[in-house]
Design a protein around this motif. Structure first.
Motif, mmCIF file in Angstrom:
data_model
loop_
_atom_site.group_PDB
_atom_site.id
_atom_site.type_symbol
_atom_site.label_atom_id
_atom_site.label_comp_id
_atom_site.label_asym_id
_atom_site.label_seq_id
_atom_site.Cartn_x
_atom_site.Cartn_y
_atom_site.Cartn_z
ATOM 1 N N ASP A 50 0.831 -1.212 0.000
ATOM 2 C CA ASP A 50 0.000 0.000 0.000
ATOM 3 C C ASP A 50 0.862 1.258 0.000
ATOM 4 O O ASP A 50 0.626 2.191 -0.787
ATOM 5 C CB ASP A 50 -0.918 -0.015 1.228
ATOM 6 N N GLN A 51 1.864 1.298 0.859
ATOM 7 C CA GLN A 51 2.715 2.491 0.940
ATOM 8 C C GLN A 51 3.665 2.594 -0.257
ATOM 9 O O GLN A 51 4.051 3.696 -0.646
ATOM 10 C CB GLN A 51 3.509 2.467 2.246
ATOM 11 N N GLY A 87 4.246 6.309 -5.099
ATOM 12 C CA GLY A 87 4.432 6.422 -6.545
ATOM 13 C C GLY A 87 4.785 5.146 -7.268
ATOM 14 O O GLY A 87 4.992 5.177 -8.498
ATOM 15 N N GLY A 88 4.863 4.019 -6.581
ATOM 16 C CA GLY A 88 5.199 2.757 -7.238
ATOM 17 C C GLY A 88 4.046 2.252 -8.096
ATOM 18 O O GLY A 88 2.883 2.267 -7.671
ATOM 19 N N LYS A 89 4.357 1.814 -9.313
ATOM 20 C CA LYS A 89 3.341 1.261 -10.214
ATOM 21 C C LYS A 89 3.167 -0.229 -9.915
ATOM 22 O O LYS A 89 4.116 -0.898 -9.489
ATOM 23 C CB LYS A 89 3.755 1.453 -11.677
ATOM 24 N N LYS A 139 7.020 6.335 10.046
ATOM 25 C CA LYS A 139 7.065 7.796 10.086
ATOM 26 C C LYS A 139 6.757 8.420 8.720
ATOM 27 O O LYS A 139 6.297 9.549 8.646
ATOM 28 C CB LYS A 139 8.439 8.262 10.585
ATOM 29 N N THR A 140 7.053 7.681 7.672
ATOM 30 C CA THR A 140 6.844 8.222 6.327
ATOM 31 C C THR A 140 5.477 7.844 5.764
ATOM 32 O O THR A 140 5.255 7.906 4.553
ATOM 33 C CB THR A 140 7.937 7.695 5.373
ATOM 34 N N PHE A 141 4.549 7.445 6.633
ATOM 35 C CA PHE A 141 3.240 6.994 6.181
ATOM 36 C C PHE A 141 2.504 8.095 5.420
ATOM 37 O O PHE A 141 2.470 9.257 5.837
ATOM 38 C CB PHE A 141 2.386 6.542 7.369
ATOM 39 N N LEU A 142 1.931 7.727 4.278
ATOM 40 C CA LEU A 142 1.113 8.641 3.482
ATOM 41 C C LEU A 142 -0.299 8.089 3.384
ATOM 42 O O LEU A 142 -0.485 6.915 3.054
ATOM 43 C CB LEU A 142 1.683 8.793 2.062
ATOM 44 N N ASP A 143 -1.290 8.918 3.695
ATOM 45 C CA ASP A 143 -2.675 8.447 3.574
ATOM 46 C C ASP A 143 -3.274 8.767 2.211
ATOM 47 O O ASP A 143 -4.372 8.324 1.879
ATOM 48 C CB ASP A 143 -3.555 9.029 4.685
#
Length: 561
Positions: free
Chosen positions: A263-264, A269-271, A445-449
């Protein structure tokens, strides 16, 4: 000097000055005029960019020379004209046409060498006024650049098509084939593909042909999710180094930690290219005395993540009247087993209807035990790339799949308002994390929602990437079905998916180029075999003879006085 002579001299000087100016402009300004209606000889910007980066001599050998059948002479001519167009933009490109069968003494050695390089010939039947003969043609080219070599296929194998139709399709793809080959040997690899392992995905040998093809343009490596259990943060950071993650037919449940890593990876930006079976059913399990197997739902623990991204793969099987041929034993005659060909409806044969560059101009694509996809409204753009035919329907699971179903009779009413089920979907947009406002399986810490603009492709059949193995357990061409002898466009579709996800859209756009190729109608030629040469050759000579006779007669009459 008389006035008339001065005027003549002045005119000559003016003409010479114009010629010199035109030559000077012509030497500094380069332009080629394509007078064809479909602009078939106008190279695309992508092709020009590829040929522009050729700094050293690039040699192309085309193995189409000699006494060729008429259709292949057309392909030879189109290939030559297109290569001349490439050469006009870069003189470093040199090409030659070679006849591998010219020298009868060395022809067998040449054929063996071409076979060794993977250049297989095409054996065709030549029909000349009712007389049939066999001809062997090598519709291939080899490009060599800086000690690197690549094979360029010139003939596109279109299932069920005549030789003429194959040539038309091949000319359609000619610029793509040449540009792709040149791109492979002139462009340095930059992007990386991770082949996800650890959840029962396909073994490498079962998708070897796809991996070998992709490896020519991209870096590729296995990435095992087993390490997530020990150090999920390190696994995530390592996965971020890849541009694309390939998940090919997982059969084991994903843990919540593994799902967060994937998910992260997507949020950053990973395809992703998903090939997922939500139903456990294998063709090999049908070949038993009962001729039946149980198809049941497979729990991969991915449904909630897929739902958040805007789609759902249903645990149903698709039964399609436009299935694939299968040969089954129907009895014995003497000591020999008799086989008959049937329509296997659980292997849909899909022909793209979308005009999206990924699937435009592709032929049939074979699925095995495919599942239907539902798309959900969530702000993500969704494009259905492939779908079942109008005469298809869903079969719920668990259910028995039996080989005897090939004999059942159906009618259009059985499929009323049930068909055209999505089998592959492209999703583009800013995806939202499935862990937004939820407790994370591991701290990050680098989690993006919410991610930036991204894209993924979902294919509801893991077997689409699977190549079969021959009797020596060696992989055969991806898309080739040994049971029927048909070659499907599975590989081209998957390569297009990878190129599109990794933003190499230029080559895909070349593939979708439309050309209008008028070819002679053989039937009409045979019907008018005597009159056609008279009209095309004899009549012009007759007209020229009459003109010469009349001109000579008038000239003699005029000057004999």
């Amino acid at each position: 000097m008389t006035t008339s002579k001065k005027k003549n001299l002045k005119s000559v000087l003016i003409i010479l000055a114009i010629v010199l100016v035109v030559n000077a402009i012509g030497s500094s300004v380069f332009h080629r005029f394509d007078l064809t209606k479909d602009k078939r000889y106008t190279l695309s910007p992508t092709s020009l960019k590829i040929i522009d980066q050729v700094q050293n001599p690039l040699v192309i050998k085309v193995y189409m020379q000699g006494d060729l059948p008429p259709e292949f002479r057309r392909l030879q001519q189109e290939t030559k004209q297109l290569l001349e167009e490439f050469q006009a933009y870069n003189s470093n490109l040199v090409f030659e046409f070679v006849d591998p069968l010219e020298n009868k003494d060395a022809s067998m050695d040449n054929i063996k060498e071409l076979y060794r390089k993977g250049l297989t010939p095409v054996n065709i039947t030549v029909d000349d006024k009712g007389k049939q003969s066999q001809a062997m043609v090598f519709p291939w080219a080899i490009a060599v650049y800086d000690n690197k070599e690549v094979n360029i296929p010139l003939l596109k194998n279109i299932m069920g098509a005549s030789t003429t139709q194959k040539v038309i399709g091949s000319v359609q793809h000619l610029e793509y084939s040449i540009a792709e080959g040149l791109n492979k040997i002139t462009k340095a690899k930059q992007k990386k593909i991770a082949v996800i392992k650890g959840n029962g995905e396909l073994q490498d040998i079962l998708m070897a042909k796809f991996l070998l093809q992709v490896r020519e343009s991209y870096f590729i490596a296995p990435f095992t999710l087993d390490s997530v259990a020990k150090n999920p943060l390190k696994s995530l950071e390592s996965l971020k180094e890849y541009d694309l993650a390939l998940i090919a037919k997982p059969t084991e449940t994903f843990t919540d930690q593994e799902k967060q890593v994937l998910d992260q990876y997507i949020m950053h930006g990973g395809k992703t290219l998903w090939l997922v079976d939500q139903v456990a059913a294998e063709m090999d399990s049908l070949y038993n005395p009962a001729g039946a197997t149980l198809a049941y739902p497979r729990d991969l623990n991915l449904n909630d993540m897929f739902f958040k991204y805007g789609f759902r793969i249903n645990p149903d099987l698709i039964k399609d009247e436009r299935g694939s041929p299968i040969k089954l034993a129907t009895g014995e005659q003497g000591s020999a087993t008799q086989f008959q060909e049937f329509n296997w409806k659980f292997a849909p044969q899909v022909y793209p209807t979308s005009v999206h560059p990924i699937v435009k101009n592709l032929g049939g694509i074979k699925f095995d035990f495919a599942n239907p996809i539902d798309t959900l409204k969530n702000g993500i753009k969704k494009t259905v790339l492939l779908q079942s035919s109008q005469y298809s329907k869903k079969i719920g699971t668990p259910s028995e799949v039996n080989l005897e179903s090939v004999t059942e009779e159906t009618s259009p009413a059985d499929y009323a308002a049930k068909g055209k089920l999505p089998l592959s979907v492209l999703l583009e947009g800013s995806f939202e994390s499935m862990y937004k406002n939820r407790v994370l399986p591991f701290e990050q810490k680098t989690f993006l929602d919410q991610g930036n603009a991204n894209k993924m492709i979902v294919i509801a059949d893991g077997d689409l990437i699977k190549n079969q193995l021959d009797k020596n357990f060696q992989p055969v061409e991806l898309g080739y079905d040994q049971r029927s002898g048909n070659l499907y466009d599975n590989k081209d579709f998957l390569i297009n998916c990878v190129n599109y996800l990794l933003d190499d859209n230029g080559l895909i756009n070349i593939r979708s180029k439309d050309l209008d190729l008028p070819l002679l109608d053989k039937e009409k030629v045979y019907e008018n075999y005597s009159s056609t040469p008279i009209l095309t050759i004899g009549l012009p000579i007759l007209i020229l003879g009459i003109f010469g006779f009349v001109f000579t007669f008038i000239r003699k009459r005029k000057y004999s006085k």
